[in-house]
Design an enzyme around this catalytic site. Structure first.
Site, PDB file in Angstrom:
ATOM      1  N   HIS A 185       4.515 -26.598 -39.172  1.00 30.90           N
ATOM      2  CA  HIS A 185       4.921 -25.597 -40.172  1.00 30.90           C
ATOM      3  C   HIS A 185       4.551 -24.178 -39.761  1.00 30.90           C
ATOM      4  O   HIS A 185       5.086 -23.226 -40.312  1.00 30.90           O
ATOM      5  CB  HIS A 185       4.419 -25.960 -41.583  1.00 30.90           C
ATOM      6  CG  HIS A 185       2.964 -25.728 -41.839  1.00 30.90           C
ATOM      7  ND1 HIS A 185       2.009 -26.719 -41.737  1.00 30.90           N
ATOM      8  CD2 HIS A 185       2.292 -24.627 -42.222  1.00 30.90           C
ATOM      9  CE1 HIS A 185       0.824 -26.221 -42.052  1.00 30.90           C
ATOM     10  NE2 HIS A 185       0.961 -24.969 -42.351  1.00 30.90           N
ATOM     11  N   ASP A 221       2.279 -33.064 -38.288  1.00 36.60           N
ATOM     12  CA  ASP A 221       2.493 -31.617 -38.435  1.00 36.60           C
ATOM     13  C   ASP A 221       1.984 -30.827 -37.223  1.00 36.60           C
ATOM     14  O   ASP A 221       0.996 -30.107 -37.301  1.00 36.60           O
ATOM     15  CB  ASP A 221       1.786 -31.151 -39.714  1.00 36.60           C
ATOM     16  CG  ASP A 221       2.262 -29.775 -40.167  1.00 36.60           C
ATOM     17  OD1 ASP A 221       2.898 -29.077 -39.360  1.00 36.60           O
ATOM     18  OD2 ASP A 221       1.982 -29.412 -41.324  1.00 36.60           O
ATOM     19  N   SER A 230      -4.349 -23.484 -41.060  1.00 37.85           N
ATOM     20  CA  SER A 230      -3.301 -24.342 -40.523  1.00 37.85           C
ATOM     21  C   SER A 230      -3.281 -24.226 -39.019  1.00 37.85           C
ATOM     22  O   SER A 230      -3.280 -23.121 -38.483  1.00 37.85           O
ATOM     23  CB  SER A 230      -1.939 -23.924 -41.064  1.00 37.85           C
ATOM     24  OG  SER A 230      -1.695 -24.601 -42.242  1.00 37.85           O
TER      25      SER A 230
HETATM   26  N1  ARG Z   1       0.211 -27.175 -47.609  1.00 39.29           N
HETATM   27  C1  ARG Z   1       0.074 -26.883 -46.214  1.00 39.29           C
HETATM   28  C2  ARG Z   1      -0.207 -25.400 -46.047  1.00 39.29           C
HETATM   29  O1  ARG Z   1      -0.641 -24.774 -46.940  1.00 39.29           O
HETATM   30  C3  ARG Z   1       1.275 -27.344 -45.449  1.00 39.29           C
HETATM   31  C4  ARG Z   1       2.512 -26.582 -45.706  1.00 39.29           C
HETATM   32  C5  ARG Z   1       3.702 -26.992 -44.878  1.00 39.29           C
HETATM   33  N2  ARG Z   1       4.468 -28.046 -45.490  1.00 39.29           N
HETATM   34  C6  ARG Z   1       5.399 -27.860 -46.447  1.00 39.29           C
HETATM   35  N3  ARG Z   1       5.987 -28.892 -46.958  1.00 39.29           N
HETATM   36  N4  ARG Z   1       5.733 -26.666 -46.865  1.00 39.29           N
HETATM   37  O2  ARG Z   1       0.351 -24.660 -45.291  1.00 39.29           O
HETATM   38  N1  GLU Z   2      -1.434 -25.526 -44.836  1.00 42.11           N
HETATM   39  C1  GLU Z   2      -2.298 -24.408 -44.903  1.00 42.11           C
HETATM   40  C2  GLU Z   2      -1.888 -23.210 -44.042  1.00 42.11           C
HETATM   41  O1  GLU Z   2      -0.786 -22.924 -43.803  1.00 42.11           O
HETATM   42  C3  GLU Z   2      -3.677 -24.803 -44.526  1.00 42.11           C
HETATM   43  C4  GLU Z   2      -4.182 -25.733 -45.474  1.00 42.11           C
HETATM   44  C5  GLU Z   2      -4.886 -25.080 -46.612  1.00 42.11           C
HETATM   45  O2  GLU Z   2      -4.408 -24.131 -47.241  1.00 42.11           O
HETATM   46  O3  GLU Z   2      -5.971 -25.589 -46.813  1.00 42.11           O
HETATM   47  O4  GLU Z   2      -2.659 -22.427 -43.640  1.00 42.11           O
END
Ligand code: ARG
Ligand code: GLU
Length: 724
Positions: free
Chosen positions: A85, A221, A654
């Site tokens: 991502h 990921d 991330s």
């Molecule tokens: N929650 C994770 C973060 O904050 C992964 C985000 C990517 N995945 C998604 N389905 N948008 O970045």
């Molecule tokens: N998915 C998150 C990011 O893009 C990291 C996970 C979180 O926020 O803890 O940075």
């Protein structure tokens, strides 16, 4: 005396145990603050092995990736691992329906096939230094905030000019603990970063929004990039003559896997936390801020979802925009629920009561800190008057309607034409053209028009009328609040919806294009909203916020003075931090126990052929059926996919490496679990968990699914547990 000592030790030890997991620590202070605890949790390295200015250390393998994520170097030839991502918008921009790297995956077979990415950069930290004394020189206690800020900026400018650095390095200075401390960073930024490989998106973002922020998780990921440097291994703009970068350090990769209780360290660039706010701020987050933002994005995402499910082309064009909006939207929901479930406001109130008791019992503290909480409370009350309007108006005016975002960017060029003339504009027309090409490649007016209709209805009902521009009220009235009709006429009448024409005009005569933009009805509406937001919302809110910042700085100092038994970490601010803990499951609710590890079996349980979120490539199913896991399977014969740990992380982490007790890579951080998403504001060690991809799943996908064995051969695979 002896008894007292024993009791003290016991209390200190339990305090430490409770604290394990809490905090994002400064690498240069680990020895002082954390090393003993880290060793207690199983770490076999020293603080020097993690961060050192005198020898190569783990930090030399860590990069800030593209400004918003983290990456780590995993080979002597500058190979960088980060999340799928984090690379998503790049992967998408290299893709078309006929050559769809996003959907099908991509593996460069040689250096020559690696793809350049304009604007992408990675930054290394060379060293950091406490410069609090210098930055706060001539800064007096009672100075008004803007004078104080002026002096600070002057001191920082002096520091930046005088600090030792090589010609290719940069210097930056950042505030910590709300402005009570300052650190200087010497950094190196590489701007030739090429795309090397990624699995199909069905693996890289398996589970999409349904699984996002949720455990148990089954996502691969990750994506791979490579840093290129000039012949002297120094930063250079993209050039075909550049060569793979040779890092001072790269992370060896452990094939031995993880077990519950193993030491873990997450090293990266967490973006923002607010761990020391007063209760009233949390209450406003729960009652006003998050509900407003969620309501706006609910509508935008509703429009996107329908369109993306119906059309493959749209799906590719909107996937990255959708993911960005949906990611925070879902987190805000989890955060609200988590704060409520944890009783965070009540607990903060108790903490504040204890704070006040201690302060009032101590004459000096009473004089200095006695009113700080009451004053904060009052300023947040002032803020509440604007808060709902402000959240709706900024979310709608700047972050959801693409035509408004386009207008905001174009207004910069309008200013250039008006203030600096035609020649100045021509000087920037290349940038303008590139920006517009990127914008129109993925823009569908018929989708944005629906978003506009939905969001203007919300705007008219949620923002105070005296905080809106007249033109919006007039138009809404003129169309009798038929928002679809309003949208239809505005979008048909706007030249901004005719990408081909816009691009052609910019190529021929950019000044004509910009003049036409100024007269465009959609542009004018967007500008009116943004200008009123700036004048009637951002200004008063900014004034109050400045007061809050001053009080928060004092409250921060006060908490650190008054709670001497507590250990404080500075809130995340996109600087390099170390979080540590252990591989760990959790019991988020009564009767529920989360295991810390998931396997490929779970992917197959969720697998739904043809589904937009839960499909996987046939080849993965085949590898699973044949148990063809190469040397990457766990001792139980299964293919591990994700695991959770008690490391305190946030957005920006991330792509951060999960590192074992010896300094080897065991995983890749990418998310947190639902019950703990409130951890930016209120960390609960019992239920806050970060989610990582097991590095063996990454290797399996590169090797067995991608057939990119040449990449594995670049890496250094080790067996620290078995000593092989
Ligand atoms: N929650 C994770 C973060 O904050 C992964 C985000 C990517 N995945 C998604 N389905 N948008 O970045
Ligand atoms: N998915 C998150 C990011 O893009 C990291 C996970 C979180 O926020 O803890 O940075």
């Amino acid at each position: 005396m002896k008894k007292g000592m024993l009791l003290f030790l016991l209390v200190a030890l339990t305090a430490l145990r409770v604290q394990a997991g809490d905090g994002m620590w400064l690498p240069l202070l680990l020895k002082q603050l954390n090393e003993a605890e880290m060793k207690g949790l199983g770490m076999k390295m020293s603080a020097e092995d993690i961060y050192s200015v005198n020898k190569n250390s783990l930090k030399d393998a860590i990069v800030s990736f593209g400004g918003g994520c983290t990456g780590e170097v995993i080979s002597g030839k500058g190979l960088v691992l980060t999340n799928h991502h984090c690379g998503e918008s790049r992967i998408q921009s290299h893709s078309t329906l006929s050559k769809n790297y996003y959907a099908d995956g991509f593996w460069a077979k040689s250096l020559a096939e690696e793809l350049p990415n304009q604007g992408l950069f990675v930054t290394f930290i060379v060293r950091m230094e406490d410069v609090t004394k210098t930055v706060l020189e001539n800064v007096e206690e009672e100075m008004p905030e803007n004078l104080r800020q002026g002096n600070i900026e002057r001191n920082i400018a002096l520091l930046r000019n005088s600090a030792q650095r090589e010609t290719w390095q940069e210097i930056s200075v950042r505030p910590f603990f709300g402005g009570n401390q300052y650190f200087l960073f010497v950094t190196e930024t590489y701007r030739d970063v090429r795309f090397v490989g990624a699995p199909p998106a069905s693996i890289g973002s398996f589970g999409k929004d349904t699984d996002n922020w949720v455990w148990p998780r089954h996502t691969g990921d990750f994506s791979l990039f490579r840093i290129y440097a000039d012949r002297n291994n120094r930063p250079a703009e993209y050039s075909p003559d550049n060569v793979p970068f040779q890092p001072r350090h790269f992370l060896p990769i452990s094939l031995d896997g993880v077990e519950e209780g193993d030491f873990t360290l997450v090293f990266g660039f967490p973006g923002a936390t607010n761990a020391y706010l007063p209760a009233v701020a949390l209450q406003q987050t729960i009652e006003i801020v998050n509900p407003a933002r969620i309501a706006v994005r609910d509508r935008t995402l509703g429009v996107y979802d329908k369109a993306m499910r119906a059309d493959r082309q749209i799906r590719l064009q909107y996937v990255s925009k959708q993911a960005r909006l949906a990611n925070a939207w879902k987190k805000w929901m989890g955060e609200m629920q988590g704060l409520e479930a944890a009783g965070a406001v009540a607990k903060k109130r108790e903490y504040e009561a204890e704070f006040q008791r201690r302060v009032m019992a101590h004459p000096e503290w009473k004089w200095r800190y006695g009113n700080v909480l009451a004053e904060l409370e009052a300023r947040y009350k002032d803020l509440a008057v604007y808060l709902q309007s402000n959240e709706y108006a900024t979310e709608i005016g700047s972050r959801n309607i693409e035509l408004f975002q386009l207008s905001n960017t174009l207004s910069g060029y309008v200013n250039v034409l008006e203030n600096n003339g035609v020649e100045a504009l021509k000087g920037r027309s290349d940038n303008l053209l590139k920006y517009l090409e990127g914008f129109y490649k993925d823009y569908r007016p018929e989708i944005d028009r629906q978003v506009f209709a939905e969001l203007m209805a919300l705007y008219m009902s949620k923002v105070q009328a005296d905080l809106m521009p007249g033109i919006a009220i007039e138009q809404a009235t003129e169309y009798g609040k038929d928002y679809n009709l309003w949208a239809a006429e505005l979008y048909t009448g706007s030249m901004l919806n005719r990408g081909d024409l816009a691009l052609q005009m910019v190529r021929v005569k950019p000044e004509d294009f910009i003049s036409a933009v100024q007269k465009d009805p959609a542009y004018q509406l967007a500008r009116a909203i943004v200008e009123v937001n700036a004048e009637k919302l951002a200004k008063p809110v900014g004034r109050i916020q400045q007061e809050i910042n001053r009080l928060q700085r004092l409250y921060m100092e006060a908490q650190m003075t008054v709670f001497t038994e507590k250990r404080f970490f500075p809130d995340a601010n996109s600087t390099l931090r170390v979080s540590y803990g252990q591989v760990s499951g959790s019991e988020p609710r009564d009767g529920i126990r989360y295991q810390p590890v998931t396997y490929l079996d779970g992917v197959m349980e969720k697998y739904k052929p043809g589904d937009y979120e839960f499909d996987v490539p046939a080849k993965l199913v085949q590898l699973y059926k044949n148990r063809d896991f190469g040397p990457y399977a766990a001792a139980n014969g299964k293919m591990p996919v994700n695991f959770t740990g008690s490391n305190h992380t946030t957005g920006g982490n991330s792509g951060s490496p999960a590192i074992d007790a010896h300094g080897n890579l065991i995983g890749l951080n990418f998310d947190r679990q639902w019950e703990g998403t409130m951890s930016d504001l209120f960390y609960d060690p019992a239920i806050c968990r970060n989610i990582m991809v097991d590095i063996r799943y990454v290797l399996f996908l590169v090797d067995k699914l991608g057939g990119a064995k040449h990449l594995i051969e670049e890496m250094k695979l080790v067996h620290p547990k078995s000593g092989k």
